[in-house]
Each structure stands twice: as C-alpha cells, then as structure tokens.
Design an enzyme around this catalytic site. Structure first.
Site, short mmCIF file in Angstrom:
data_model
loop_
_atom_site.label_atom_id
_atom_site.label_comp_id
_atom_site.label_asym_id
_atom_site.label_seq_id
_atom_site.Cartn_x
_atom_site.Cartn_y
_atom_site.Cartn_z
N HIS A 39 0.85 -1.19 0.00
CA HIS A 39 0.00 0.00 0.00
C HIS A 39 0.88 1.23 0.00
CE1 HIS A 39 -3.20 2.79 1.07
NE2 HIS A 39 -4.02 1.85 0.66
N ASP B 191 -7.93 -5.48 0.04
CA ASP B 191 -8.42 -6.32 -1.06
C ASP B 191 -8.02 -7.79 -0.93
OD1 ASP B 191 -9.67 -4.26 -2.47
OD2 ASP B 191 -7.73 -3.54 -3.13
N1 CMC Z 1 4.13 -7.50 -4.74
C1 CMC Z 1 5.47 -7.48 -4.91
N2 CMC Z 1 6.23 -6.36 -4.80
C2 CMC Z 1 5.58 -5.23 -4.50
C3 CMC Z 1 4.19 -5.18 -4.29
C4 CMC Z 1 3.47 -6.37 -4.42
N3 CMC Z 1 2.14 -6.38 -4.24
N4 CMC Z 1 3.83 -3.92 -3.99
C5 CMC Z 1 4.94 -3.19 -4.01
N5 CMC Z 1 6.02 -3.99 -4.32
C6 CMC Z 1 7.42 -3.56 -4.39
C7 CMC Z 1 7.69 -2.83 -5.70
O1 CMC Z 1 8.14 -3.69 -6.71
C8 CMC Z 1 8.75 -1.84 -5.28
O2 CMC Z 1 9.97 -2.52 -5.24
P1 CMC Z 1 11.34 -1.72 -5.61
O3 CMC Z 1 11.49 -0.64 -4.59
O4 CMC Z 1 12.40 -2.78 -5.52
O5 CMC Z 1 11.16 -1.18 -7.00
C9 CMC Z 1 8.39 -1.48 -3.83
O6 CMC Z 1 7.64 -2.61 -3.35
C10 CMC Z 1 7.52 -0.24 -3.72
O7 CMC Z 1 6.43 -0.36 -4.63
P2 CMC Z 1 5.77 0.87 -5.39
O8 CMC Z 1 5.01 0.37 -6.56
O9 CMC Z 1 6.82 1.93 -5.63
O10 CMC Z 1 4.79 1.39 -4.25
P3 CMC Z 1 3.52 2.27 -4.47
O11 CMC Z 1 3.27 2.95 -3.20
O12 CMC Z 1 3.65 3.12 -5.69
O13 CMC Z 1 2.37 1.19 -4.81
C11 CMC Z 1 0.56 -0.28 -4.64
C12 CMC Z 1 1.39 0.81 -3.94
C13 CMC Z 1 -0.67 -0.59 -3.80
C14 CMC Z 1 0.10 0.23 -6.02
C15 CMC Z 1 1.44 -1.54 -4.79
O14 CMC Z 1 1.81 -2.03 -3.52
C16 CMC Z 1 0.74 -2.64 -5.60
O15 CMC Z 1 0.80 -2.62 -6.83
N6 CMC Z 1 0.05 -3.63 -4.91
C17 CMC Z 1 -0.71 -4.63 -5.59
C18 CMC Z 1 -2.05 -4.05 -6.01
C19 CMC Z 1 -2.98 -3.87 -4.83
O16 CMC Z 1 -3.15 -4.74 -3.99
N7 CMC Z 1 -3.63 -2.69 -4.82
C20 CMC Z 1 -4.64 -2.38 -3.80
C21 CMC Z 1 -4.24 -1.23 -2.92
S1 CMC Z 1 -5.30 -1.09 -1.48
C22 CMC Z 1 -6.85 -0.70 -2.10
C23 CMC Z 1 -6.95 0.67 -2.63
O17 CMC Z 1 -6.55 1.63 -1.96
O18 CMC Z 1 -7.52 0.83 -3.72
#
Ligand code: CMC
Length: 426
Positions: free
Chosen positions: A304, A361
């Site tokens: 998140h 989720d």
């Molecule tokens: N599985 C594996 N690695 C992950 C995941 C994951 N679910 N989420 C983040 N990472 C890693 C990502 O690869 C990155 O690694 P690095 O620093 O080595 O490049 C690091 O963690 C930070 O990720 P980010 O994408 O820069 O973080 P963000 O804050 O931009 O993204 C997120 C947050 C929710 C989009 C992301 O965690 C994700 O894609 N999760 C899966 C989708 C999901 O479950 N979304 C629902 C969010 S909660 C409901 C809502 O609010 O709508």
C-alpha cells in the site's frame, strides 16, 4: 507558527509550516514559484498534501485509520454503513432522531428514473459492471437536473443523498443485466445492505430471504471501503469537482479511476491470483515471481502506498472471512491459500524490508465470492461503498473557501521551440 527556510541560488525565503490536529506538518509552498520561478516535482504525490481535510486520517506506519476520529475497527464492529455515511458527511455520529431522518431521506431516493433502464439495454450483456457503472452514474446528471447546481447547498445535499441511495440500485441492475434476469425495484422496508442483496440475488418469482450473517458481513465490507483519505479515485473526484463539474459526473470520474488494478480493481485481481495459485504448495513459485524484478507480477492484495504496517481493514476482513465461510458452511481452499500466502510473505525478507502487508483487497474477495458475487462485481461494490467518501470529500471541497481549480504543472523534457518543416522536406 513555524516556518521552513528554502534557499535557492543564494536567495532564501520563509514558507509557513501548518500543523494538522495529528499527523505530519505540511510546508506551504504556494508562493514558491512566485519567489523562485521553480516548481516542486512529486510524481505520484508521495510527499504532497493536495488539500486540507477533516474527514479521514491514516497513520500508515502504525496501521491506523480514523473516520472523523473514530477507529475503523470500532466502526466496523459497532456501527452500520448508513451511520458511517452520515458520520462522513456530517462530521459527528447521528442522534437517534438524526439517524432516522437520514435513513428516511436515503430510502426515499433508492429508485432510479424508469428511463435509466434503457441505458443498460445499450450495453452488451458481457459488459464489465464497472463499464456500466461509469456510464450510468455519469448519466444521472442527465436525469436529475434539479440537483446539479453546485452553487446551491440544498441541491448539493440532494445530489449526495441521491448518489448514496441509488448506487445499490444501479450496481444491482448492472448485475441483473449481465445474468439476463429482470431488474428488481428497491424494497424500502429493508436495510440499506439487505435491500441491495435482494435487488442483486432476488427474483420476482419468489420472496428473497436475507441471511443476517451475510447482511452483516456485507455491511462491514461497505463500512471498511467507505473512505480512505486522498487516494487516487478521491483525488480524481476532487480534481473533477474543482472545475465546477456536477457531482454525478465527478463520481463517474471516481469510478473510472477506481477500476484500475492498482486501486479498486485489486480485489478482483487478488481473488483471481489466489485461484490461480490454487493450493498452498504453489505459493513459493508465486512469491519468487513477485520478488523477481524482471517479472511484472505482483502479489495482488499486498502493499500500500500509505500503510507500511498491517492494513487495519485487512485485519477485520481476515477475521470476517472465517466467520462468513463457517456460517455458510463453505470450505474454500482459496482461504487456506490466502492464509498460507500471508504467512509465507510476512516471514520473507523481501516483503519485510519493503513493508508489504495484506491490504483491504486481500480477503474481501473471498467473502464476496462466498456470498455469491462474481469477481467482476467486486469493484462495483467498492464503488458503491466509496461513493459516501467521495461525496463527503467533494462536499468538503465545495465548502472550502480556498478551493481553486486543480492545475498541476510539469517538468517539461520535450523538444524546445522548433519550426514546422513541410512534409516533403522531412
Ligand atoms: N508484490 C510485490 N512487490 C511489491 C508489491 C506487491 N504487491 N507492492 C509493491 N512492491 C514492491 C515494488 O516492486 C517496489 O519494489 P522496488 O522498490 O524494488 O522497486 C516497492 O515494493 C515499492 O512499490 P511501489 O510500486 O513503488 O509502491 P507504491 O506505493 O507506488 O504502490 C501499490 C502501492 C498498492 C500500487 C502496490 O503495492 C501494488 O501494486 N500492490 C498490488 C495491487 C494492490 O493490492 N492494490 C490495492 C491497494 S489497497 C486498495 C486501494 O486503496 O484501492
């Protein structure tokens, strides 16, 4: 008031620092461009507060979520979705009389204009419910002209009541259309959530008996999705609203943003992923993929932007999933897979270091699926619940004296000025 001194090219200036009631202070950089000719650069808004708000507070490090100060766990356990909707809109919990009046108002608006049914008939039967929701909710502005004057506080309030009241009807109609069953009119003698269940799963040929465990679990899911501070879809609603667009159009914009798999669409993606994993023995393979930088695969329902601790909503839903499945007598291997995946991921260095925990989720899809919703309806249910948060945030913005049209700037890296070259000379 403290201030931050920012010095660029030897020229220093003070910028006010504002303190909220809790949470990080913010540096007010509104004069930065005028003073320095520089913008700030923050794609994804990781360090940017886009507005002032009194509605929802999140402490991502501690895993805390408060609505108008009340912890989400207490609301999920003791409140109802309609009461939370009132709380978000009005700022305080209602008295019994306020509660009854609010319920009456919402109940009076549950039907949709009869002609709206024609909209559904224009969609293919296999249209995704979110595609239908974007279209139909946007179309409400063509039906309710008497509540689209955003400068009239009464009209704004009526539009908000209409949106809360009609979303279950609209979502249930999207489902009915996809399965080829007749639309059911709302039954206002039922609870908000009971009425939605009946409109979704009932048929005109026989009475629909509401299972109180299912009704309670779904009401909890609605409460847990009601608002979540300045997330992508809420910011979309605010940005759309900042131009003066009517609330129906703004909520349709929010629905479009929510649809994406990184946001509301993750509940659908999470259950599909768990089904694909299928059994606990396959978990290491998927965890390895999630950790592999060359593989775009992510564990859906994990991680998140704000929570760097357990998402408090996931905690409530993890417990609710067991209760619902037990009560319905469903033994779903997906729940075992989810529990084991959570255990494996939370003891893996990659997930520990990056502070990736289950989010809202991760478990919600298991419950929704047990209740009987197809995965394609999951995000539509999220939209139904989040509408309360969206309209509370939109209303707050409309009443904010400092509100201006949202207009971010950019770091331009394209070509500088150049002259047009006729095609034969290129
Ligand atoms: N599985 C594996 N690695 C992950 C995941 C994951 N679910 N989420 C983040 N990472 C890693 C990502 O690869 C990155 O690694 P690095 O620093 O080595 O490049 C690091 O963690 C930070 O990720 P980010 O994408 O820069 O973080 P963000 O804050 O931009 O993204 C997120 C947050 C929710 C989009 C992301 O965690 C994700 O894609 N999760 C899966 C989708 C999901 O479950 N979304 C629902 C969010 S909660 C409901 C809502 O609010 O709508």
């Amino acid at each position: 008031m403290t201030s931050a001194n920012i010095s660029i090219d030897g020229k220093a200036a003070d910028y006010p620092v504002h303190a909220g009631s809790v949470g990080p202070e913010v540096i007010d950089i509104r004069k930065l461009y005028a003073n320095t000719g520089r913008f700030t650069y923050d794609p994804g808004f990781t360090s940017t507060a886009s507005c002032e708000s009194k509605i929802t507070y999140i402490d991502g490090d501690q895993g805390v979520l408060l609505h108008r100060g009340y912890p989400i766990e207490q609301l999920a356990e003791k409140s109802s979705f309609l009461e939370v909707a009132y709380l978000l809109m009005h700022g305080d919990l209602p008295s019994q009389q306020q509660h009854d009046e609010f319920k009456y108002l919402i109940t009076r608006h549950t039907m949709v204009h009869e002609q709206l049914a024609n909209f559904y008939r224009g969609f293919r039967r296999d249209a995704h419910p979110m595609a239908i929701m974007c279209g139909v909710v946007g179309a409400l502005s063509a039906f309710y002209h008497d509540s689209t004057d955003i400068h009239d506080a009464k009209q704004r309030e009526i539009a908000c009541h209409r949106l809360i009241a009609k979303m279950p009807t609209i979502a249930a109609m999207a489902y009915k259309y996809s399965v080829g069953q007749p639309f059911l009119y709302p039954d206002n003698s039922l609870s908000y959530t009971g009425n939605f269940l009946r409109m979704t799963f009932g048929v005109p040929a026989e009475p629909y008996i509401i299972n109180p465990v299912v009704e309670d679990a779904l009401d909890k899911i609605f409460i847990l999705h009601a608002d979540h501070e300045q997330n992508a879809s809420t910011s979309t609603v605010r940005l759309a609203g900042s131009s003066g667009a009517n609330p129906f159009a703004c909520i349709a914009a929010g629905i479009a943003c929510l649809w994406g798999p990184a946001h509301g669409g993750a509940n659908e993606a999470a259950l599909e992923m768990l089904r694909e994993i299928g059994r606990p023995e396959r978990i290491p393979e998927f965890v390895a993929r999630a950790k592999n930088k060359d593989d775009p695969f992510r564990l859906m329902g994990f991680g998140h932007r704000v929570y760097k601790n357990y998402d408090p909503r996931a905690k409530v839903l993890g417990e609710a999933a067991t209760k619902v499945l037990d009560t319905l007598g469903i033994s779903d291997p997906v729940l075992d897979t989810a529990r084991e995946l959570e255990r494996v991921a939370l003891s893996d260095d990659y997930f520990i270091e990056k502070k990736l925990y289950p989010n809202v989720d991760f478990y919600s899809g298991i419950i929704l699926s047990a209740i009987g919703f197809p995965t394609s309806m999951f995000t539509a249910l999220f939209a139904l619940a989040r509408t309360t948060g969206w309209i509370a945030q939109w209303t707050e913005m409309m009443e904010d004296k400092e509100q201006k049209i949202g207009r971010p700037r950019q770091l331009y890296t394209g070509s500088p000025r150049r002259d047009y070259v006729p095609i034969e000379q290129r």
